[in-house]
Motif scaffolding. Structure first.
Motif, PDB file in Angstrom:
ATOM      1  N   VAL A 214      10.180   7.115  -2.778  1.00 45.91           N
ATOM      2  CA  VAL A 214      10.613   5.741  -3.041  1.00 45.91           C
ATOM      3  C   VAL A 214      12.115   5.600  -2.788  1.00 45.91           C
ATOM      4  O   VAL A 214      12.568   4.590  -2.256  1.00 45.91           O
ATOM      5  CB  VAL A 214      10.202   5.272  -4.458  1.00 45.91           C
ATOM      6  CG1 VAL A 214      11.087   5.822  -5.538  1.00 45.91           C
ATOM      7  CG2 VAL A 214      10.162   3.762  -4.543  1.00 45.91           C
TER       8      VAL A 214
ATOM      9  N   SER B  65       6.420  -1.053  -7.018  1.00 48.83           N
ATOM     10  CA  SER B  65       7.378  -1.864  -6.278  1.00 48.83           C
ATOM     11  C   SER B  65       6.782  -2.480  -5.019  1.00 48.83           C
ATOM     12  O   SER B  65       7.267  -3.498  -4.538  1.00 48.83           O
ATOM     13  CB  SER B  65       8.607  -1.030  -5.917  1.00 48.83           C
ATOM     14  OG  SER B  65       8.212   0.095  -5.153  1.00 48.83           O
TER      15      SER B  65
ATOM     16  N   SER C 237       6.302   2.793  -0.254  1.00 53.41           N
ATOM     17  CA  SER C 237       5.083   2.377  -0.941  1.00 53.41           C
ATOM     18  C   SER C 237       4.135   3.539  -1.195  1.00 53.41           C
ATOM     19  O   SER C 237       3.309   3.477  -2.107  1.00 53.41           O
ATOM     20  CB  SER C 237       4.377   1.273  -0.150  1.00 53.41           C
ATOM     21  OG  SER C 237       3.984   1.743   1.113  1.00 53.41           O
TER      22      SER C 237
ATOM     23  N   HIS D 106       4.452  -6.194 -13.325  1.00 53.69           N
ATOM     24  CA  HIS D 106       4.908  -6.924 -12.143  1.00 53.69           C
ATOM     25  C   HIS D 106       4.574  -8.408 -12.215  1.00 53.69           C
ATOM     26  O   HIS D 106       5.269  -9.220 -11.606  1.00 53.69           O
ATOM     27  CB  HIS D 106       4.390  -6.260 -10.875  1.00 53.69           C
ATOM     28  CG  HIS D 106       5.070  -4.945 -10.675  1.00 53.69           C
ATOM     29  ND1 HIS D 106       6.366  -4.845 -10.230  1.00 53.69           N
ATOM     30  CD2 HIS D 106       4.681  -3.682 -10.952  1.00 53.69           C
ATOM     31  CE1 HIS D 106       6.735  -3.591 -10.217  1.00 53.69           C
ATOM     32  NE2 HIS D 106       5.722  -2.858 -10.649  1.00 53.69           N
TER      33      HIS D 106
ATOM     34  N   TYR E  75      13.237   3.047   0.311  1.00 54.03           N
ATOM     35  CA  TYR E  75      13.992   1.841  -0.027  1.00 54.03           C
ATOM     36  C   TYR E  75      15.482   1.973   0.280  1.00 54.03           C
ATOM     37  O   TYR E  75      16.139   0.988   0.586  1.00 54.03           O
ATOM     38  CB  TYR E  75      13.786   1.445  -1.486  1.00 54.03           C
ATOM     39  CG  TYR E  75      12.486   0.739  -1.706  1.00 54.03           C
ATOM     40  CD1 TYR E  75      12.129  -0.369  -0.955  1.00 54.03           C
ATOM     41  CD2 TYR E  75      11.584   1.176  -2.665  1.00 54.03           C
ATOM     42  CE1 TYR E  75      10.931  -1.022  -1.150  1.00 54.03           C
ATOM     43  CE2 TYR E  75      10.379   0.533  -2.869  1.00 54.03           C
ATOM     44  CZ  TYR E  75      10.064  -0.568  -2.098  1.00 54.03           C
ATOM     45  OH  TYR E  75       8.878  -1.210  -2.287  1.00 54.03           O
TER      46      TYR E  75
ATOM     47  N   THR F 296       5.826  -6.145  -5.254  1.00 54.05           N
ATOM     48  CA  THR F 296       6.868  -7.179  -5.277  1.00 54.05           C
ATOM     49  C   THR F 296       7.388  -7.493  -3.872  1.00 54.05           C
ATOM     50  O   THR F 296       8.461  -8.063  -3.721  1.00 54.05           O
ATOM     51  CB  THR F 296       8.038  -6.734  -6.180  1.00 54.05           C
ATOM     52  OG1 THR F 296       8.568  -5.506  -5.686  1.00 54.05           O
ATOM     53  CG2 THR F 296       7.597  -6.582  -7.617  1.00 54.05           C
TER      54      THR F 296
ATOM     55  N   CYS G  45       7.572  -9.533 -13.905  1.00 55.95           N
ATOM     56  CA  CYS G  45       8.708  -9.527 -12.972  1.00 55.95           C
ATOM     57  C   CYS G  45       8.704 -10.777 -12.105  1.00 55.95           C
ATOM     58  O   CYS G  45       9.743 -11.398 -11.902  1.00 55.95           O
ATOM     59  CB  CYS G  45       8.660  -8.292 -12.081  1.00 55.95           C
ATOM     60  SG  CYS G  45       9.244  -6.807 -12.862  1.00 55.95           S
TER      61      CYS G  45
ATOM     62  N   THR H 143       6.838   0.916 -13.867  1.00 58.12           N
ATOM     63  CA  THR H 143       7.931   0.753 -12.896  1.00 58.12           C
ATOM     64  C   THR H 143       7.564   1.222 -11.500  1.00 58.12           C
ATOM     65  O   THR H 143       8.402   1.191 -10.609  1.00 58.12           O
ATOM     66  CB  THR H 143       9.173   1.537 -13.361  1.00 58.12           C
ATOM     67  OG1 THR H 143       8.835   2.927 -13.443  1.00 58.12           O
ATOM     68  CG2 THR H 143       9.672   1.035 -14.684  1.00 58.12           C
ATOM     69  N   SER H 144       6.333   1.645 -11.290  1.00 62.11           N
ATOM     70  CA  SER H 144       5.993   2.282 -10.014  1.00 62.11           C
ATOM     71  C   SER H 144       5.333   1.367  -8.997  1.00 62.11           C
ATOM     72  O   SER H 144       5.020   1.816  -7.910  1.00 62.11           O
ATOM     73  CB  SER H 144       5.084   3.486 -10.262  1.00 62.11           C
ATOM     74  OG  SER H 144       3.812   3.055 -10.711  1.00 62.11           O
TER      75      SER H 144
ATOM     76  N   THR I  49       3.931   5.106  -4.737  1.00 63.92           N
ATOM     77  CA  THR I  49       3.020   4.570  -5.744  1.00 63.92           C
ATOM     78  C   THR I  49       1.806   5.468  -5.905  1.00 63.92           C
ATOM     79  O   THR I  49       1.334   5.683  -7.023  1.00 63.92           O
ATOM     80  CB  THR I  49       2.572   3.141  -5.347  1.00 63.92           C
ATOM     81  OG1 THR I  49       3.733   2.334  -5.199  1.00 63.92           O
ATOM     82  CG2 THR I  49       1.657   2.542  -6.373  1.00 63.92           C
TER      83      THR I  49
END
Length: 182
Positions: free
Chosen positions: A102, A33, A133, A170, A106, A36, A173, A30-31, A136
Motif C-alpha cells: 500500500v 482504501s 489495492s 468507509h 500510493y 475510496t 469516510c 483502515t485497509s 487489501t
C-alpha cells in the motif's frame, strides 16, 4: 505445567485471541482504501490528463488488485506453516507485506499526481494502483484467517465481523468527506 508469574506484554498479546481480534478489526477498518477510489479519482483524472475511459482502465487494475489474493494466501500459508522450524513467521509477515504494497503503490501515485515524477504511462499508473489495492488482500487474508483459527466454532460470525468493518468505516469516510468538502 510451569506458571509464569511475571508474564511480559508480548506473551500476553501473543496468546490472547481477543487482543488479536481487536487489532484485526482496527486493521480491517483502515485497509479498504481501494473502496475510496471515487473520492480521489477526479484528482487523478485531472492531474494526469486522463479521460473517463483511461480512468476506467486504472479502476480495472484497482479491482483486479483488490480481488485477486492468491499471492497473499500463498504467503500466509508459507509463513504460518507449523512444520517450519523457523521462528520468523506468522500473520504479521503478511500484514507487513500489505503495508509495503500500500505504501509503494500510493506513494508513487501521489508522487505522480503532485508532479514530482514525470507523468507515467497508463499501464505504470495501473501497476501502482494494483499494488496499492492488492494490499487489501494481504490484510484480509491475515486478519480473517487468523480470526477463523482463533474462533473455530464461530467462523461465519467472525468473518462477517471482519468484512463488515471495512464497509462501515468507509461508509463513514464517504459521509464525512461529503459533509466537509461538498
Amino acid at each position: 505445567m510451569e506458571l509464569d508469574y511475571n508474564p511480559s506484554y508480548k506473551t500476553i498479546i501473543k496468546k490472547n485471541k481477543w487482543v488479536s481480534t481487536a487489532a484485526s478489526i482496527w486493521i480491517q477498518s483502515t485497509s479498504g482504501s481501494a473502496y475510496t477510489f471515487a473520492i480521489y479519482s477526479q484528482v487523478l483524472k485531472t492531474s494526469q490528463g486522463y479521460n473517463q475511459s483511461t480512468l476506467d482502465t486504472i479502476s480495472v487494475f484497482k479491482d483486479f488488485g483488490a480481488n485477486v489474493g492468491v499471492l497473499s494466501g500463498l504467503l500466509y500459508s508459507a509463513v504460518t506453516n507449523p512444520s517450519r522450524s523457523s521462528r520468523i513467521g506468522g500473520p504479521w509477515v503478511v500484514l507487513a507485506a500489505g503495508a509495503a504494497l500500500v505504501f509503494v503503490g500510493y506513494f508513487f501515485m501521489w508522487m505522480s499526481v503532485v508532479g514530482n515524477l514525470p507523468r507515467p504511462p497508463v499501464l505504470l499508473m495501473g501497476l501502482y494502483m494494483l499494488l496499492a489495492s492488492n494490499a487489501t488482500t494481504c490484510f484480509n487474508t491475515a486478519n480473517v484467517v487468523t480470526a477463523v483459527h482463533n474462533f473455530p466454532d464461530y467462523k461465519g460470525t467472525v468473518v462477517g465481523i471482519m468484512k463488515v468493518t471495512i464497509f462501515f468505516f468507509h461508509l463513514h469516510c464517504y459521509q464525512l468527506y461529503f459533509l466537509l468538502v461538498l
